[in-house]
Design a protein around this motif. Structure first.
Motif, mmCIF file in Angstrom:
data_model
loop_
_atom_site.group_PDB
_atom_site.id
_atom_site.type_symbol
_atom_site.label_atom_id
_atom_site.label_comp_id
_atom_site.label_asym_id
_atom_site.label_seq_id
_atom_site.Cartn_x
_atom_site.Cartn_y
_atom_site.Cartn_z
ATOM 1 N N GLY A 25 -36.879 -8.070 -4.883
ATOM 2 C CA GLY A 25 -36.679 -9.438 -5.351
ATOM 3 C C GLY A 25 -35.360 -9.676 -6.063
ATOM 4 O O GLY A 25 -35.048 -10.806 -6.434
ATOM 5 N N HIS A 26 -34.568 -8.612 -6.249
ATOM 6 C CA HIS A 26 -33.364 -8.723 -7.068
ATOM 7 C C HIS A 26 -32.075 -8.376 -6.336
ATOM 8 O O HIS A 26 -31.020 -8.423 -6.947
ATOM 9 C CB HIS A 26 -33.471 -7.810 -8.290
ATOM 10 N N VAL A 27 -32.173 -7.967 -5.052
ATOM 11 C CA VAL A 27 -30.982 -7.556 -4.312
ATOM 12 C C VAL A 27 -30.838 -8.381 -3.040
ATOM 13 O O VAL A 27 -31.815 -8.845 -2.467
ATOM 14 C CB VAL A 27 -30.998 -6.049 -3.968
ATOM 15 N N GLY A 28 -29.596 -8.552 -2.612
ATOM 16 C CA GLY A 28 -29.329 -9.286 -1.388
ATOM 17 C C GLY A 28 -29.099 -8.389 -0.196
ATOM 18 O O GLY A 28 -28.989 -8.859 0.933
ATOM 19 N N GLY A 29 -29.011 -7.088 -0.438
ATOM 20 C CA GLY A 29 -28.797 -6.140 0.645
ATOM 21 C C GLY A 29 -29.185 -4.743 0.231
ATOM 22 O O GLY A 29 -29.235 -4.424 -0.960
ATOM 23 N N VAL A 30 -29.470 -3.923 1.240
ATOM 24 C CA VAL A 30 -29.810 -2.515 1.035
ATOM 25 C C VAL A 30 -28.926 -1.692 1.960
ATOM 26 O O VAL A 30 -28.789 -2.011 3.147
ATOM 27 C CB VAL A 30 -31.295 -2.230 1.350
ATOM 28 N N VAL A 31 -28.340 -0.630 1.410
ATOM 29 C CA VAL A 31 -27.529 0.286 2.195
ATOM 30 C C VAL A 31 -28.138 1.679 2.058
ATOM 31 O O VAL A 31 -28.356 2.148 0.941
ATOM 32 C CB VAL A 31 -26.059 0.318 1.723
ATOM 33 N N HIS A 32 -28.406 2.323 3.195
ATOM 34 C CA HIS A 32 -28.848 3.727 3.197
ATOM 35 C C HIS A 32 -27.759 4.529 3.876
ATOM 36 O O HIS A 32 -27.338 4.202 4.987
ATOM 37 C CB HIS A 32 -30.187 3.893 3.923
ATOM 38 N N LEU A 33 -27.323 5.590 3.232
ATOM 39 C CA LEU A 33 -26.153 6.337 3.665
ATOM 40 C C LEU A 33 -26.478 7.618 4.428
ATOM 41 O O LEU A 33 -25.675 8.540 4.461
ATOM 42 C CB LEU A 33 -25.277 6.640 2.447
ATOM 43 N N GLY A 34 -27.632 7.672 5.053
ATOM 44 C CA GLY A 34 -27.922 8.772 5.961
ATOM 45 C C GLY A 34 -28.766 9.880 5.386
ATOM 46 O O GLY A 34 -29.070 9.935 4.205
ATOM 47 N N ASP A 35 -29.162 10.778 6.293
ATOM 48 C CA ASP A 35 -30.135 11.830 6.024
ATOM 49 C C ASP A 35 -31.421 11.198 5.495
ATOM 50 O O ASP A 35 -31.918 11.522 4.420
ATOM 51 C CB ASP A 35 -29.586 12.894 5.081
ATOM 52 N N GLY A 36 -31.907 10.289 6.313
ATOM 53 C CA GLY A 36 -33.120 9.537 6.029
ATOM 54 C C GLY A 36 -33.077 8.205 6.753
ATOM 55 O O GLY A 36 -33.728 7.247 6.344
ATOM 56 N N ASP A 61 -31.698 12.736 13.411
ATOM 57 C CA ASP A 61 -31.734 12.823 14.864
ATOM 58 C C ASP A 61 -32.136 11.453 15.387
ATOM 59 O O ASP A 61 -33.290 11.226 15.745
ATOM 60 C CB ASP A 61 -32.724 13.905 15.308
ATOM 61 N N CYS A 62 -31.200 10.536 15.353
ATOM 62 C CA CYS A 62 -31.450 9.143 15.721
ATOM 63 C C CYS A 62 -30.361 8.687 16.687
ATOM 64 O O CYS A 62 -29.371 8.072 16.267
ATOM 65 C CB CYS A 62 -31.454 8.259 14.483
ATOM 66 N N PRO A 63 -30.539 8.983 17.979
ATOM 67 C CA PRO A 63 -29.527 8.572 18.957
ATOM 68 C C PRO A 63 -29.270 7.065 18.879
ATOM 69 O O PRO A 63 -30.190 6.263 18.759
ATOM 70 C CB PRO A 63 -30.154 8.941 20.305
ATOM 71 N N GLY A 64 -28.012 6.711 18.887
ATOM 72 C CA GLY A 64 -27.630 5.306 18.819
ATOM 73 C C GLY A 64 -27.415 4.776 17.420
ATOM 74 O O GLY A 64 -26.888 3.680 17.252
ATOM 75 N N ALA A 65 -27.837 5.520 16.411
ATOM 76 C CA ALA A 65 -27.625 5.078 15.023
ATOM 77 C C ALA A 65 -26.140 5.216 14.692
ATOM 78 O O ALA A 65 -25.504 6.211 15.048
ATOM 79 C CB ALA A 65 -28.461 5.913 14.064
ATOM 80 N N PRO A 66 -25.564 4.240 14.001
ATOM 81 C CA PRO A 66 -24.139 4.329 13.667
ATOM 82 C C PRO A 66 -23.866 5.432 12.650
ATOM 83 O O PRO A 66 -24.701 5.714 11.785
ATOM 84 C CB PRO A 66 -23.825 2.958 13.072
ATOM 85 N N GLU A 67 -22.699 6.052 12.763
ATOM 86 C CA GLU A 67 -22.304 7.077 11.793
ATOM 87 C C GLU A 67 -21.427 6.506 10.691
ATOM 88 O O GLU A 67 -21.232 7.144 9.667
ATOM 89 C CB GLU A 67 -21.620 8.233 12.500
ATOM 90 N N LYS A 68 -20.901 5.304 10.927
ATOM 91 C CA LYS A 68 -20.191 4.580 9.869
ATOM 92 C C LYS A 68 -20.297 3.102 10.183
ATOM 93 O O LYS A 68 -20.481 2.701 11.339
ATOM 94 C CB LYS A 68 -18.739 5.023 9.725
ATOM 95 N N LEU A 69 -20.215 2.300 9.148
ATOM 96 C CA LEU A 69 -20.237 0.847 9.278
ATOM 97 C C LEU A 69 -19.149 0.257 8.404
ATOM 98 O O LEU A 69 -18.893 0.756 7.303
ATOM 99 C CB LEU A 69 -21.575 0.273 8.812
ATOM 100 N N VAL A 70 -18.542 -0.805 8.892
ATOM 101 C CA VAL A 70 -17.660 -1.630 8.079
ATOM 102 C C VAL A 70 -18.246 -3.030 8.164
ATOM 103 O O VAL A 70 -18.452 -3.553 9.264
ATOM 104 C CB VAL A 70 -16.214 -1.612 8.597
ATOM 105 N N PHE A 71 -18.562 -3.611 7.015
ATOM 106 C CA PHE A 71 -19.203 -4.917 6.991
ATOM 107 C C PHE A 71 -18.817 -5.667 5.726
ATOM 108 O O PHE A 71 -18.330 -5.081 4.762
ATOM 109 C CB PHE A 71 -20.731 -4.788 7.103
ATOM 110 N N GLY A 72 -19.053 -6.963 5.749
ATOM 111 C CA GLY A 72 -18.816 -7.787 4.577
ATOM 112 C C GLY A 72 -20.146 -8.201 3.975
ATOM 113 O O GLY A 72 -21.084 -8.535 4.697
ATOM 114 N N ILE A 73 -20.212 -8.146 2.657
ATOM 115 C CA ILE A 73 -21.403 -8.598 1.949
ATOM 116 C C ILE A 73 -20.965 -9.109 0.576
ATOM 117 O O ILE A 73 -20.204 -8.436 -0.129
ATOM 118 C CB ILE A 73 -22.473 -7.486 1.841
#
Length: 156
Positions: A25-36, A61-73
């Motif tokens: 209820g308090h955040v506008g976004g969530v970022v997970h940085l891998g190994d999960g 082991d997630c084929p197709g998952a990005p290894e890096k992202l660049v985004f605006g938030i």
């Protein structure tokens, strides 16, 4: 805007769900940085209203998952990567160059299980620690406030 940042949950979906429930209820976004990557994708289904950004780490082991992202938030350009491709356990040089190349204001990384933040060349760098087995026991994740100047960081 507040952003929840976590990394290295390594299958601890119970903790990931708990963290999301605590802060949804308090955040506008969530970022997970891998190994999960699968943990956050599964847990985030409960919170479809929150923007989710996730990258794969060296233990995913997630084929197709990005290894890096660049985004605006929240008016901030973010580079998110697990960190293993940048050798963050030995040096931050490659990660710093990647952030500069991406024009990032904020660079988020994991992999080391060690919570830390620093400024370099006008950008803020943050490793939130690890949900599972953080070095030193805490912190396990971080909340970032992009509206603050400089970027506000709270380790939790």
């Amino acid at each position: 805007m507040k952003i929840l940042v976590m990394s290295d949950s390594h299958g601890d979906i119970v903790s990931v769900r708990g963290i999301l429930r605590r802060h949804a209820g308090h955040v506008g976004g969530v970022v997970h940085l891998g190994d999960g990557y699968a943990d956050i994708v599964e847990a985030a289904r409960e919170f479809p209203h929150i923007a989710l950004y996730a990258v794969a780490g060296n233990c995913d082991d997630c084929p197709g998952a990005p290894e890096k992202l660049v985004f605006g938030i929240g008016g901030t350009t973010v580079l998110a990567a697990h960190g293993h491709h940048y050798n963050v356990k030995t040096s931050f040089d490659r990660l710093c160059y990647a952030a500069q190349e991406a024009g990032a204001d904020l660079c988020l990384f994991g992999h080391t299980h060690r919570a830390e933040s620093f400024e370099y060349a006008g950008a803020t760098f943050l490793n939130p620690g690890a949900v599972l087995a953080p070095h030193g026991g805490k912190p396990k994740y971080a909340i970032i406030d992009t509206a603050a100047a400089p970027v506000g960081i709270e380790f939790c």
